[in-house]
Write a protein that holds these residues in place. Structure first.
Motif, PDB file in Angstrom:
ATOM      1  N   PHE A   1      87.769  27.821  62.835  1.00 11.63           N
ATOM      2  CA  PHE A   1      87.726  27.108  61.490  1.00 11.63           C
ATOM      3  C   PHE A   1      88.906  27.351  60.625  1.00 11.63           C
ATOM      4  CE2 PHE A   1      86.173  31.510  61.261  1.00 11.63           C
ATOM      5  CZ  PHE A   1      86.631  31.881  59.834  1.00 11.63           C
ATOM      6  N   ARG A   2      89.811  28.455  60.838  1.00  9.34           N
ATOM      7  CA  ARG A   2      90.816  28.799  60.078  1.00  9.34           C
ATOM      8  C   ARG A   2      91.938  27.841  59.711  1.00  9.34           C
ATOM      9  NH1 ARG A   2      92.515  34.888  61.570  1.00  9.34           N
ATOM     10  NH2 ARG A   2      93.585  34.604  59.687  1.00  9.34           N
TER      11      ARG A   2
ATOM     12  N   TYR B   1      90.977  36.936  54.198  1.00  8.95           N
ATOM     13  CA  TYR B   1      91.447  35.598  54.450  1.00  8.95           C
ATOM     14  C   TYR B   1      90.753  34.590  55.153  1.00  8.95           C
ATOM     15  CZ  TYR B   1      95.812  37.914  53.692  1.00  8.95           C
ATOM     16  OH  TYR B   1      96.826  38.830  53.179  1.00  8.95           O
ATOM     17  N   LYS B   2      89.907  35.261  56.168  1.00 10.98           N
ATOM     18  CA  LYS B   2      88.673  34.652  57.145  1.00 10.98           C
ATOM     19  C   LYS B   2      87.666  34.093  56.068  1.00 10.98           C
ATOM     20  CE  LYS B   2      89.923  37.065  61.129  1.00 10.98           C
ATOM     21  NZ  LYS B   2      89.595  37.919  62.178  1.00 10.98           N
ATOM     22  N   VAL B   3      87.048  34.940  55.064  1.00 14.06           N
ATOM     23  CA  VAL B   3      86.200  34.726  54.425  1.00 14.06           C
ATOM     24  C   VAL B   3      86.433  33.457  53.575  1.00 14.06           C
ATOM     25  CG1 VAL B   3      84.508  35.513  52.454  1.00 14.06           C
ATOM     26  CG2 VAL B   3      85.074  37.085  54.533  1.00 14.06           C
TER      27      VAL B   3
ATOM     28  N   ALA C   1      96.061  18.113  59.954  1.00 14.77           N
ATOM     29  CA  ALA C   1      96.329  19.449  60.445  1.00 14.77           C
ATOM     30  C   ALA C   1      96.575  20.578  59.365  1.00 14.77           C
ATOM     31  CB  ALA C   1      97.564  19.335  61.575  1.00 14.77           C
ATOM     32  N   VAL C   2      96.779  20.115  58.071  1.00 16.08           N
ATOM     33  CA  VAL C   2      96.884  21.040  57.227  1.00 16.08           C
ATOM     34  C   VAL C   2      95.833  20.793  55.545  1.00 16.08           C
ATOM     35  CG1 VAL C   2      99.188  21.807  57.602  1.00 16.08           C
ATOM     36  CG2 VAL C   2      98.802  19.464  55.989  1.00 16.08           C
ATOM     37  N   THR C   3      94.894  19.768  56.052  1.00 17.62           N
ATOM     38  CA  THR C   3      93.938  19.232  55.281  1.00 17.62           C
ATOM     39  C   THR C   3      92.479  20.114  55.475  1.00 17.62           C
ATOM     40  OG1 THR C   3      94.879  17.289  54.827  1.00 17.62           O
ATOM     41  CG2 THR C   3      92.681  17.509  53.972  1.00 17.62           C
ATOM     42  N   HIS C   4      92.005  20.870  54.743  1.00 15.24           N
ATOM     43  CA  HIS C   4      90.983  21.727  54.757  1.00 15.24           C
ATOM     44  C   HIS C   4      89.578  20.767  54.663  1.00 15.24           C
ATOM     45  CE1 HIS C   4      88.825  25.280  56.013  1.00 15.24           C
ATOM     46  NE2 HIS C   4      88.890  26.207  54.873  1.00 15.24           N
TER      47      HIS C   4
END
Length: 612
Positions: free
Chosen positions: A455-456, A204-206, A516-519
């Protein structure tokens, strides 16, 4: 077959590798399902799921003697055949690995039927299915489709690492497979290992790190590591990998190719790791797309069902939906090995017992994935009174309005309501919530609450009917397994100075009116929420919308890094007190951090609430 009176109960089990789980069917309907880790508090627990199985039996109010069958999600002898043949093929290389794995197999894993029966106190018949059949069944049988193509992708089962099949009614057939050692799941895990994250949990982190990088290694990966064919099949150049018989995922040749050893865990992330993450994500998506096109061409179906660990790659799933050949996609929310318990139980019902399948058009059979334990108000008050924790018991409309007010004030709220989710995503049963409009919410929740890498990204939960107002999404996404772009009119253009930022420097640049939810690539991993599936959670988001005009909340799993999602009120209260969560809802009660007694985690507490 064991003779039983009344309803037919089947217990599905996945165990002994990672993320063990149990699932119970009554006359083909899912009664309960849960991962063992939620009860033992050991993340990814591979042990036999004794406590998960007992929960399932308790939920159905039956005993072991009431089971018609126990079903196991793979075939141990076939798996051992693959392991033994692999070691023989590479000998004497791999001897250290064989010394570790061989005795365990000979003493324990070859005798799994005995272990299953002893653990459960069960004397009846145990049924088995192949690993990818269990994945395929978990994808198709609960889906809302009468017929569909099926695509499963993971690390490895017995021999298969991916499979294509077709489901019609109560029948399921796998027609194509990709075989060990060529594996999309293991390719992704190799890069997970090399970038310094833990295999089987750090993938998930990748995926989350990928948008910070550039795809500069894609050509190198295709030239040296992956020989990809038009149909999505491929060969991995084993010179660069070490998983056949070694104790690591990658080899020295991999280190040389990419300019150094693997990143040490917890060390500083560099642009190199970001570029590697982006590159393997691009490769993964291309393989997924080619496999899906092959599934469409071979089956002629308009619907696609997905399962296996790779099906948790929600970025790839989003591309399949937007760019793939299928009209509709459904993804099993417990797509990893835990879902195999559900799949094999359904294979026992439909294939072994030849029972028909009932499909409700447009609705799946997962009940929102709310299949775990729930706790009645009396049990919650007993717990809170037992630890002398102050709490409030407002009427439901007051509670929802007060939580909406807290979120509007940029407070962070733990939300514990109803049955626990089955699968890795928190979906409003065991969630931590925040205000998506807050530019600082992502950093605050990552660092102060989750204690994880800054970063997540976080996911939005959005009212189902409002999803199109925020996201480029033309279908429901109830299980948070699809990534889609933020609508262009909500995006905030970057200045020239911001465009010059590189890597993690991009993190604090607001990208939309729900930052807050936009990458960083203007995307979001979306959960759509329906009232008929999750009434309290839906009404909370509705109350937030009525107060703020925003029909979205930040939703992240109720846990800290390295721990499973909370299961019980005690788990939730402990997480609440050990983090900077401001308020806690143990529905229907509301607790405020400033009113709680000073937190001391004593051995007596840990023993009493089984937190050891």
């Amino acid at each position: 077959m064991t003779k039983v009176q009344g309803p037919i109960h089947i217990l599905g089990i996945s165990a002994f590798f990672h993320d063990s789980a149990a699932c119970l069917l009554r006359d083909g309907e899912i009664v309960a399902a849960a991962s063992e880790e939620r009860f033992t508090r050991v993340k990814g627990d591979a042990a036999f799921p004794s406590r998960a199985a007992q929960f399932c039996l308790d939920e159905a109010a039956i005993g072991v003697d009431d089971l018609a069958f126990v079903a196991f999600y793979d075939k141990p002898l076939l798996k051992f055949e693959r392991i033994l043949e692999t070691y023989l093929a590479i000998a004497p290389r791999g001897f250290r690995s064989f010394l570790m794995a061989g005795p365990l197999w000979i003493k324990e894993k070859l005798y799994q039927e005995r272990a299953i029966k002893e653990a459960l106190g069960y004397g009846g018949e145990v049924l088995y299915a192949e690993h990818h059949e269990s994945h395929a069944a978990s994808a198709f049988f609960p889906s809302p489709f009468q017929e569909a193509a099926i695509l499963t992708m993971d690390g490895v089962g017995e021999w298969a690492t991916a499979s294509i099949g077709v489901g019609r009614g109560e029948t399921l057939e796998l027609t194509h497979d990709l075989r060990w050692p060529d594996s999309l799941g293991l390719l992704y895990s190799a890069f997970t290992y090399y970038t310094g994250f833990k295999v089987n949990s750090g993938e998930y982190k990748v995926m989350g790190l990928a948008p910070y990088g550039e795809p500069k290694y894609v050509d190198l990966i295709f030239r040296e590591l992956v020989d990809l064919h038009d149909d999505g099949s491929f060969r991995l150049n084993q010179r660069y990998f070490n998983y056949l018989g070694g104790l690591t995922m990658t080899s020295g040749a991999f280190d040389t190719l990419f300019g150094g050893p693997p990143r040490a865990p917890e060390s500083q992330l560099t642009q190199k790791e970001m570029d590697l993450a982006r590159s393997v994500q691009v490769v993964c998506e291309e393989i997924m797309l080619r496999m899906a096109r092959t599934a469409h061409r071979e089956t002629g179906m308009s619907n696609l069902c997905l399962a296996g660990g790779v099906a948790l790659n929600c970025v790839g799933n989003g591309r399949l939906l937007r760019e793939g050949p299928f009209e509709n996609i459904w993804i099993q929310p417990a797509a990893g090995d835990a879902g195999g318990a559900l799949g094999v139980a359904q294979l026992a019902w439909h294939r072994h017992l030849k029972k028909p399948r009932r499909v409700a058009p447009g609705r799946d059979a997962m009940r929102g994935a709310y299949l775990g334990p729930a706790f009645a108000p009396a049990a919650i008050t007993e717990f809170l009174d037992g630890i002398s924790a102050p709490y409030h018991a407002p009427e439901r409309p007051v509670l929802l309005a007060r939580v909406a007010e807290l979120l509007d004030e940029e407070k962070i709220v733990g939300w514990f309501d109803g049955r626990m989710e089955f699968g890795p995503r928190a979906l409003g049963g065991r969630s931590i919530l925040g205000d998506p409009r807050s530019p600082r919410m992502q950093a605050d929740m990552n660092i102060k609450i989750k204690f994880r890498e800054g970063f997540r990204p976080f996911a939005p939960s959005v009212l189902c009917e409002r999803a199109k107002d925020y996201f480029e999404l033309d279908c429901e996404s109830p299980y948070m397994l699809l990534v889609a772009p933020i609508r262009e009119e909500r995006q905030i253009a970057m200045s020239d100075e911001q465009r010059r930022l590189w890597g993690i420097e991009q993190l604090n640049v607001p990208r939309s009116d729900i930052p807050a939810v936009t990458h960083v690539d203007y995307s979001a991993r979306i959960q759509t929420v329906r009232r008929d599936t999750s009434p309290n959670y839906y009404d909370l988001i509705k109350a937030f919308e009525e107060r703020t005009g925003c029909g979205v909340v930040v939703n992240t799993s109720f846990n800290v890094r390295g721990e499973p999602i909370v299961c019980t009120p005690a788990d939730a209260y402990r997480c609440f007190m050990r983090t900077n969560i401001d308020a806690l809802v143990l529905y229907p009660y509301l607790l405020f951090k400033e009113e709680q007694p000073a937190w001391q985690e004593t051995e007596e507490w840990r023993t009493k609430f089984q937190l050891d």
